[in-house]
Design a protein around this motif. Structure first.
Motif, PDB file in Angstrom:
ATOM      1  N   LYS A 177      -2.226   8.320  10.834  1.00 36.77           N
ATOM      2  CA  LYS A 177      -1.774   9.341  11.100  1.00 36.77           C
ATOM      3  C   LYS A 177      -2.379  10.593  11.580  1.00 36.77           C
ATOM      4  O   LYS A 177      -2.636  11.731  12.146  1.00 36.77           O
ATOM      5  N   GLY A 212       1.450  14.553  12.425  1.00 40.02           N
ATOM      6  CA  GLY A 212       2.844  13.245  11.857  1.00 40.02           C
ATOM      7  C   GLY A 212       3.721  14.641  11.513  1.00 40.02           C
ATOM      8  O   GLY A 212       5.051  14.338  10.951  1.00 40.02           O
ATOM      9  N   GLY A 213       3.580  15.615  12.543  1.00 43.28           N
ATOM     10  CA  GLY A 213       5.359  16.348  12.453  1.00 43.28           C
ATOM     11  C   GLY A 213       4.798  17.066  12.136  1.00 43.28           C
ATOM     12  O   GLY A 213       6.034  18.697  11.288  1.00 43.28           O
ATOM     13  N   GLY A 244       5.938  14.097  15.928  1.00 46.98           N
ATOM     14  CA  GLY A 244       6.913  13.239  15.389  1.00 46.98           C
ATOM     15  C   GLY A 244       7.165  12.235  16.060  1.00 46.98           C
ATOM     16  O   GLY A 244       6.638  11.810  17.088  1.00 46.98           O
ATOM     17  N   ASP A 245       8.701  11.583  16.534  1.00 47.41           N
ATOM     18  CA  ASP A 245       8.834  10.105  17.036  1.00 47.41           C
ATOM     19  C   ASP A 245       8.283  10.082  18.026  1.00 47.41           C
ATOM     20  O   ASP A 245       8.742   9.691  18.850  1.00 47.41           O
ATOM     21  N   LYS A 246       8.504  11.442  19.176  1.00 48.09           N
ATOM     22  CA  LYS A 246       8.923  11.557  20.396  1.00 48.09           C
ATOM     23  C   LYS A 246       7.298  11.614  20.894  1.00 48.09           C
ATOM     24  O   LYS A 246       7.115  11.167  21.903  1.00 48.09           O
ATOM     25  N   THR A 303       3.461   9.717  20.556  1.00 49.19           N
ATOM     26  CA  THR A 303       2.791   7.898  20.573  1.00 49.19           C
ATOM     27  C   THR A 303       0.894   7.945  20.272  1.00 49.19           C
ATOM     28  O   THR A 303       0.998   8.705  21.143  1.00 49.19           O
ATOM     29  N   SER A 341       3.461  10.847  25.399  1.00 56.72           N
ATOM     30  CA  SER A 341       5.269  11.269  25.321  1.00 56.72           C
ATOM     31  C   SER A 341       5.578  11.477  26.367  1.00 56.72           C
ATOM     32  O   SER A 341       4.656  10.562  27.584  1.00 56.72           O
ATOM     33  N   ASP A 345       8.547  12.411  26.710  1.00 55.25           N
ATOM     34  CA  ASP A 345       9.084  14.097  26.739  1.00 55.25           C
ATOM     35  C   ASP A 345       8.621  15.136  27.843  1.00 55.25           C
ATOM     36  O   ASP A 345       7.816  15.238  27.186  1.00 55.25           O
TER      37      ASP A 345
END
Length: 137
Positions: A83, A88-89, A97-99, A101, A117, A119
């Motif tokens: 990370k 890493g958020g 975060g999860d959105k 890469t 991303s 998004d």
């Protein structure tokens, strides 16, 4: 190996002319280390002092190239945790975060890190983020 990060509780208090950072622990070894500190380490540690950084804006995020002529520094760059530092958020980049890469490509003299991303809001945050490094203000 002692896991310093997991044994320290951090808090930040805003004051008129800056912040007060408090580091506390119940672990004796960590307490000894904390109390022996005479100054805070530089942001990013000494590692970034010998690193050239460039940032390219991509359609879906950013690409950061970190390179060095110092073989020791190149090895550290290429062996960063998955990370990476402060990613890493949490921390400086709460939108990570999860959105997002994150990919890392090793090069002869460093790494190319890509944050992308699907998004649109996250892409905008990635592109607008102040990517700090030795050559960045």
């Amino acid at each position: 190996k002692h896991n310093f990060k997991e044994t320290v509780t951090r808090s930040v208090e805003n004051i008129t002319d800056g912040v007060i950072i408090t580091l506390t622990t119940d672990d004796a070894e960590t307490l000894t280390r904390l109390q022996s500190m005479t100054e805070l380490p530089p942001r990013g540690g000494d590692l970034l002092e010998n690193v050239d950084q460039s940032v390219n804006i991509l359609d879906n995020g950013v690409q950061i190239t970190l390179k060095s002529d110092d073989a020791e520094v190149v090895e550290k760059l290429q062996n960063m945790p998955e990370k990476g530092p402060r990613h890493g958020g949490h921390g400086r980049m709460p939108f990570m975060g999860d959105k997002v890469t994150r990919t890392v490509e090793k090069t002869d003299n460093g790494v190319i890190v890509t944050f992308s991303s699907d998004d649109a809001e996250i892409i905008e945050k990635l592109q607008d983020f102040k990517w700090e490094g030795p050559d960045q203000e």
